[in-house]
Structures are given as structure tokens and as C-alpha cells.
Motif scaffolding. Structure first.
Motif, PDB file in Angstrom:
ATOM      1  N   GLY A  81      -0.091  -3.220  13.914  1.00 20.44           N
ATOM      2  CA  GLY A  81       1.170  -2.605  13.501  1.00 20.44           C
ATOM      3  C   GLY A  81       1.376  -2.408  12.013  1.00 20.44           C
ATOM      4  N   ALA A  82       0.327  -2.560  11.201  1.00 21.36           N
ATOM      5  CA  ALA A  82       0.488  -2.354   9.753  1.00 21.36           C
ATOM      6  C   ALA A  82       0.665  -0.873   9.443  1.00 21.36           C
ATOM      7  CB  ALA A  82      -0.729  -2.898   9.009  1.00 21.36           C
ATOM      8  N   PRO A  83       1.422  -0.531   8.418  1.00 19.17           N
ATOM      9  CA  PRO A  83       1.599   0.886   8.059  1.00 19.17           C
ATOM     10  C   PRO A  83       0.360   1.528   7.449  1.00 19.17           C
ATOM     11  CG  PRO A  83       2.743  -0.521   6.489  1.00 19.17           C
ATOM     12  CD  PRO A  83       2.267  -1.413   7.594  1.00 19.17           C
ATOM     13  N   LEU A  84      -0.598   0.703   6.974  1.00 20.69           N
ATOM     14  CA  LEU A  84      -1.857   1.200   6.435  1.00 20.69           C
ATOM     15  C   LEU A  84      -3.008   0.370   6.972  1.00 20.69           C
ATOM     16  CD1 LEU A  84      -0.881   1.710   2.670  1.00 20.69           C
ATOM     17  CD2 LEU A  84      -1.395   3.537   4.300  1.00 20.69           C
ATOM     18  N   CYS A  85      -4.115   1.028   7.289  1.00 19.36           N
ATOM     19  CA  CYS A  85      -5.338   0.352   7.720  1.00 19.36           C
ATOM     20  C   CYS A  85      -6.480   0.859   6.842  1.00 19.36           C
ATOM     21  CB  CYS A  85      -5.631   0.643   9.189  1.00 19.36           C
ATOM     22  SG  CYS A  85      -7.197  -0.068   9.774  1.00 19.36           S
ATOM     23  N   ASP A 107     -14.636   9.598  10.269  1.00 19.21           N
ATOM     24  CA  ASP A 107     -14.343  10.451  11.427  1.00 19.21           C
ATOM     25  C   ASP A 107     -13.783   9.642  12.584  1.00 19.21           C
ATOM     26  OD1 ASP A 107     -15.305  12.591   9.982  1.00 19.21           O
ATOM     27  OD2 ASP A 107     -17.259  12.627  10.969  1.00 19.21           O
ATOM     28  N   LEU A 108     -14.396   8.489  12.852  1.00 16.50           N
ATOM     29  CA  LEU A 108     -13.952   7.646  13.959  1.00 16.50           C
ATOM     30  C   LEU A 108     -12.564   7.067  13.697  1.00 16.50           C
ATOM     31  CD1 LEU A 108     -17.334   5.790  14.586  1.00 16.50           C
ATOM     32  CD2 LEU A 108     -16.306   7.511  16.075  1.00 16.50           C
ATOM     33  N   GLY A 109     -12.314   6.651  12.460  1.00 16.56           N
ATOM     34  CA  GLY A 109     -11.001   6.101  12.128  1.00 16.56           C
ATOM     35  C   GLY A 109      -9.910   7.142  12.192  1.00 16.56           C
ATOM     36  N   ALA A 110     -10.192   8.329  11.689  1.00 17.19           N
ATOM     37  CA  ALA A 110      -9.186   9.398  11.734  1.00 17.19           C
ATOM     38  C   ALA A 110      -8.835   9.750  13.170  1.00 17.19           C
ATOM     39  CB  ALA A 110      -9.711  10.626  10.989  1.00 17.19           C
ATOM     40  N   ALA A 111      -9.835   9.744  14.056  1.00 19.29           N
ATOM     41  CA  ALA A 111      -9.574  10.036  15.467  1.00 19.29           C
ATOM     42  C   ALA A 111      -8.742   8.932  16.105  1.00 19.29           C
ATOM     43  CB  ALA A 111     -10.897  10.208  16.209  1.00 19.29           C
ATOM     44  N   TRP A 223       1.131   4.439  -0.578  1.00 19.69           N
ATOM     45  CA  TRP A 223       2.275   3.806   0.097  1.00 19.69           C
ATOM     46  C   TRP A 223       3.237   4.865   0.630  1.00 19.69           C
ATOM     47  CZ3 TRP A 223       2.773  -0.195   2.690  1.00 19.69           C
ATOM     48  CH2 TRP A 223       4.009  -0.833   2.940  1.00 19.69           C
ATOM     49  N   ARG A 224       3.380   5.970  -0.093  1.00 23.66           N
ATOM     50  CA  ARG A 224       4.227   7.055   0.382  1.00 23.66           C
ATOM     51  C   ARG A 224       3.658   7.696   1.651  1.00 23.66           C
ATOM     52  NH1 ARG A 224       4.737  12.631  -0.180  1.00 23.66           N
ATOM     53  NH2 ARG A 224       2.829  12.788  -1.413  1.00 23.66           N
ATOM     54  N   LEU A 225       2.330   7.725   1.761  1.00 26.71           N
ATOM     55  CA  LEU A 225       1.674   8.360   2.900  1.00 26.71           C
ATOM     56  C   LEU A 225       1.581   7.451   4.129  1.00 26.71           C
ATOM     57  CD1 LEU A 225      -1.242  10.103   0.959  1.00 26.71           C
ATOM     58  CD2 LEU A 225       0.649  11.260   2.132  1.00 26.71           C
ATOM     59  N   ARG A 226       2.084   6.229   4.027  1.00 31.05           N
ATOM     60  CA  ARG A 226       2.020   5.309   5.162  1.00 31.05           C
ATOM     61  C   ARG A 226       2.779   5.895   6.363  1.00 31.05           C
ATOM     62  NH1 ARG A 226       6.256   3.697   1.998  1.00 31.05           N
ATOM     63  NH2 ARG A 226       8.095   2.771   3.000  1.00 31.05           N
ATOM     64  N   ARG A 231      -1.628   4.532   8.843  1.00 31.68           N
ATOM     65  CA  ARG A 231      -2.436   5.554   8.177  1.00 31.68           C
ATOM     66  C   ARG A 231      -3.787   4.941   7.862  1.00 31.68           C
ATOM     67  NH1 ARG A 231      -2.465  10.996   6.767  1.00 31.68           N
ATOM     68  NH2 ARG A 231      -0.254  10.868   6.172  1.00 31.68           N
ATOM     69  N   PHE A 232      -4.861   5.571   8.298  1.00 29.06           N
ATOM     70  CA  PHE A 232      -6.214   5.106   8.048  1.00 29.06           C
ATOM     71  C   PHE A 232      -6.663   5.590   6.678  1.00 29.06           C
ATOM     72  CE2 PHE A 232     -10.899   5.470   8.689  1.00 29.06           C
ATOM     73  CZ  PHE A 232     -11.161   4.161   9.063  1.00 29.06           C
ATOM     74  N   VAL A 233      -7.151   4.655   5.839  1.00 27.79           N
ATOM     75  CA  VAL A 233      -7.563   4.939   4.467  1.00 27.79           C
ATOM     76  C   VAL A 233      -8.985   4.422   4.281  1.00 27.79           C
ATOM     77  CG1 VAL A 233      -7.030   4.570   2.027  1.00 27.79           C
ATOM     78  CG2 VAL A 233      -5.182   4.639   3.709  1.00 27.79           C
ATOM     79  N   VAL A 234      -9.788   5.137   3.525  1.00 30.24           N
ATOM     80  CA  VAL A 234     -11.175   4.733   3.266  1.00 30.24           C
ATOM     81  C   VAL A 234     -11.354   4.491   1.774  1.00 30.24           C
ATOM     82  CG1 VAL A 234     -13.594   5.487   3.316  1.00 30.24           C
ATOM     83  CG2 VAL A 234     -12.091   5.956   5.271  1.00 30.24           C
ATOM     84  N   GLY A 235     -12.094   3.434   1.425  1.00 32.27           N
ATOM     85  CA  GLY A 235     -12.376   3.222   0.015  1.00 32.27           C
ATOM     86  C   GLY A 235     -12.781   1.801  -0.314  1.00 32.27           C
ATOM     87  N   SER A 236     -12.938   1.552  -1.595  1.00 25.57           N
ATOM     88  CA  SER A 236     -13.303   0.239  -2.125  1.00 25.57           C
ATOM     89  C   SER A 236     -12.067  -0.649  -2.196  1.00 25.57           C
ATOM     90  CB  SER A 236     -13.893   0.417  -3.526  1.00 25.57           C
ATOM     91  OG  SER A 236     -12.863   0.826  -4.422  1.00 25.57           O
TER      92      SER A 236
END
Length: 445
Positions: A81-85, A107-111, A223-226, A231-236
Motif C-alpha cells: 500500500g505504499a504510494p511509491l515502489c 517493463d514488468l513493474g510498469a505492467a 512525490w507529486r507523481l505518487r 507508482r513504480f519508480v526505477v533507479g539508484s
């Protein structure tokens, strides 16, 4: 009803996962990193934690493995239930279409999260990683290099970085369209409108991060895009540091956490599958400070009696009261091309050796070096979850961690070090419990 965390994350290897754990813990967020999807009892033990992570091994895996294993992991994280993953990758972004494909994971996360646009954030100034107009730069031995000219990452034995333009690099791993929000845009007017326009035009949006100002700006946008459904986010760990800056500005965080050194121990064990020259320097420095090095030939380690022989040799050192380093390679010159199965097996065997050393020698502290090695070794150690024990400000990204077992007990404190991470005295600092300049001045007390 259990309160939803602010953030969930999946680390594509163990050292990447502890990097995120450290960033969040330093900011004062109670964070737990699970080694595998927990059951209800595990979740109950860490109820109320503000960030929940899951350590994986996808950095060293094929797209086929990802197709089979990542969807269920992402679904579990989504249910929290987190607003960002956050799908956590290395800040050097090393990956390839056939090994550790960040594009396939995206791709898998966005789906899974049913989202048309996925943000990507790679720059993390705290680790001296920077993105300028989509190009990645990283420090090595005090000098910053474009990643395709980096002395180590351009020659990585499995996933060499031959392209600094991250849009191009990611573009060969996913069919999705990729846009960029660059440094000039981040500092200019109408940023929200520009970001929204980029999100409408592209399925992936890469954000530059090069300094605290751009980091805060990106954090505000993330945070605005949550979304309520996540919202699935990719990065370091640049994702965590950017969000922390935005959360602090918004008054969502209290004071940063404070840590005291647990003090020195008389001996530790280190197992290393890293082929990095950074790890090689750390091993040489540790030798000069009283550690004993046991260099293990890969073929010997993989033999039927390899685990028994390595354990016996290391126990001989520990019983003499000295710290020991068991290493399967000494830098890139000693690296051998190995099939995926052999690389994973080395990690598992080093983990088995370490478990036996901890049990037989009664060790309370140990280290695993190498991102892929750490992920596979931990599977052999009977650990369910990790929490932050001691950050090392001189070596951000590889803290000392508390280990938690399924029965509720704690195991030895463990540190997991990525190949490119750390000052030369890293192993010595872990043995001596030195986490900051103040601790060093106080003799680690």
C-alpha cells in the motif's frame, strides 16, 4: 489495521538493497529489508515501519528469470500500500539485455502497477554519481569519469558500460519510449507542466540529478507523481535521497537518526567473490592491518570438498585469534569468465563457509564482499530480515546491519559490500566498529 509505509523497494542485489536501507535509516525512517517475502508473523514483528524492502538477485539474472520471478515480488510490494515502489539498481547502472536487464524489470513493474509512465532516477551525489543531460558520470579514486570511460565499470567482466547516454543504454533493453528532464529544465520555470508533458509523450522519463538543488527538485516531482495504488519508480539510491530531501522540506520527517558505534571485535570473517580493484585494495590494506588472506582458486572452491577445505583453513586462522579473508579472486586480473550457474554457486558456497565459521567460531560480526555474491551468500545464512546497525559515512552504501532470524532471534551483525564501494580501510573499519570521524576519535566506544 497496519499503517502503509511511505515507500517499498526491491533491490536487484543485496548490496544495492542495503544501500537503500542505509539512506532511509540515516534519515530517521524505520526501515526493514526482508531477504525473502515475509509471512504474517514477520510482518507483525516490523509493523509500523515506514519503509519496507525486499532483497533480490535480478542484477545477475536473465530476462527469462525475471519474467518468472519479478511479477510476484512486485505484486507483494504493491499490496503493502505504499504510494511509491522503487526498483533499486546500482548507481553505475551496469546492465545488459541478457543479464540484469533494467529495461525488462521496468517493463514488468510498469505492467504490475498499470502505469503508462515510469520515472527513472540514477544520479546520487552522496555516492559521487551524477547525471548531466542524461549522461552518467561516476567517481573512482577521487576523479570523476564518464561511465563509458570509467576505469572499472567500462571493463566490468559481466556487464561493461560502453554507453554513457542512459536513454540509449536503456533503449536497447526495453521497447518503451524514453524522455529526459534535464538539469536546465529542473532549474527553470513551469517544471510541473514540463514533467507532465514529458509523461504524456514518453513511457519512461529519466531525471537528471547532479547536486542538492536538482536532487530536491526531482524529489518533489517523484512525490507529486505518487498514486494511491502506488507508482513504480526505477533507479539508484538517488531515489531515496531525492525523496528524503522532499519529505524533509514538506515536514514529513523528524530529526535524522543518530548511531553509536557497537565497538570493536577481536576478529571477523570476510568472504569475497568480488573481482573489483576496489575490493582488491581493501583486502591488501586489511592484510597490512593483521588480517590473513586465504585466496581460493575457483575450481578448488567448486570441488566436492571445496567447502570443507575452505572452512578448515579459515578456522585455523580464527582459532589463532586473527581475522580472515576468504577471496575467490584478487581484482580484475584474477577474474575468470564463468557461466551464470557457476557464479551463483560460488556465492552460495562462500555463504555456506561463512555460516559454518560464524557457528563454529562464535563470530558476532562478518562481511560479504561483492553484490552478486552477497545476494546468494545470504540465502545460506538463515537470515529473514536486516535492519540498520551502523552506517559508515566514509563508505556510504554498505553499512553494518543487524540480522533477524525467523524465530525472532538476532544473528551476527553483517556488512555487505558492493565491488566498487568503500575506502581502502573498509574491512578494518567494520572490525573496529568505526562508523564516523567521532567514533574514530573516541576509539570506537
Amino acid at each position: 489495521m497496519r499503517m502503509a509505509p511511505l515507500l517499498t523497494f526491491y533491490g536487484d542485489d543485496l548490496t544495492g538493497s542495503t544501500d537503500a536501507l542505509e539512506a532511509l535509516g540515516l534519515a530517521g525512517l524505520e526501515t526493514v529489508l526482508f531477504v525473502r517475502p515475509p509471512d504474517d508473523q514477520d510482518l507483525h514483528r516490523f509493523a509500523g515501519f515506514q519503509a519496507v524492502g525486499l532483497a533480490g538477485t535480478s542484477r545477475s539474472r536473465s530476462p527469462a528469470w525475471m519474467d518468472e520471478n519479478l511479477p510476484s515480488a512486485f505484486e507483494w510490494l504493491k499490496r503493502q500500500g505504499a504510494p511509491l515502489c522503487h526498483y533499486k539498481v546500482c548507481s553505475t547502472f551496469d546492465s545488459a539485455p541478457a543479464v540484469g536487464s533494467i529495461g525488462r524489470a521496468l517493463d514488468l513493474g510498469a505492467a504490475c502497477f498499470d502505469q503508462p509512465m515510469t520515472p527513472v532516477v540514477v544520479g546520487v551525489p552522496e555516492l559521487r554519481r551524477y547525471t548531466f543531460f542524461g549522461h552518467l558520470f561516476a567517481a573512482y579514486q577521487g576523479e570523476v569519469h564518464r561511465i563509458d570511460r570509467h576505469p572499472v565499470m567500462s571493463r566490468h567482466p559481466v556487464t561493461p558500460m560502453a554507453e554513457a547516454d542512459l536513454c540509449k543504454h536503456l533503449g536497447v533493453q526495453t521497447p518503451k519510449s524514453i524522455g529526459l528532464v534535464d538539469l536546465v529544465t529542473l532549474g527553470g520555470p513551469g517544471l510541473e507542466q514540463v514533467v507532465d508533458s514529458a509523461a504524456e509523450q514518453s513511457e519512461i522519463v529519466l531525471f537528471d540529478v547532479a547536486d542538492p538543488a536538482s536532487q530536491l527538485s526531482v524529489g518533489r516531482q517523484l512525490w507529486r507523481l505518487r498514486r494511491p495504488q502506488g507508482r513504480f519508480v526505477v533507479g539508484s539510491s538517488g531515489v531515496e535521497y531525492a525523496l528524503i530531501a522532499a519529505w524533509r522540506e514538506a515536514g514529513l520527517l523528524g530529526m535524522p537518526a543518530t548511531f553509536r558505534s557497537p565497538g570493536a571485535v577481536d576478529r571477523i570473517a570476510v568472504v569475497s567473490g568480488s573481482v573489483s580493484p576496489t575490493t582488491e585494495r581493501q583486502i591488501r590494506h586489511a592484510e597490512a592491518c593483521g588480517f590473513s588472506l586465504l585466496a581460493q582458486d575457483v575450481d578448488v572452491l567448486l570441488a566436492d570438498d571445496g567447502i570443507a577445505r575452505a572452512t578448515s583453513a579459515a578456522m585455523d586462522v580464527l582459532e589463532q585469534g586473527r581475522s580472515v579473508i576468504l577471496a575467490s579472486a584478487m581484482g580484475p586480473a584474477d577474474a575468470r569468465p564463468l557461466e551464470e550457474r557457476a557464479r551463483h554457486e560460488i556465492g552460495r558456497r562462500l555463504g555456506t563457509v561463512l555460516r559454518q565459521l560464524v557457528e563454529r567460531a562464535g563470530l558476532t560480526r562478518a562481511v560479504v564482499a561483492g553484490g552478486d555474491t552477497s545476494s546468494h551468500a545470504l540465502e545460506e545464512l538463515g537470515v529473514t530480515a536486516l535492519t540498520l546497525r551502523l552506517p559508515l559515512p566514509r563508505t556510504p552504501g554498505s553499512p553494518l546491519c543487524r540480522t533477524h532470524r525467523r524465530d525472532g532471534s538476532e544473528g551476527p551483525d553483517l556488512a555487505f559490500k558492493g565491488g566498487q564501494i568503500g575506502a581502502d580501510d573498509y574491512f578494518v573499519a567494520i572490525r573496529d566498529g568505526i562508523g564516523s570521524a567521532d567514533d574514530a576519535a573516541a576509539g570506537g566506544q
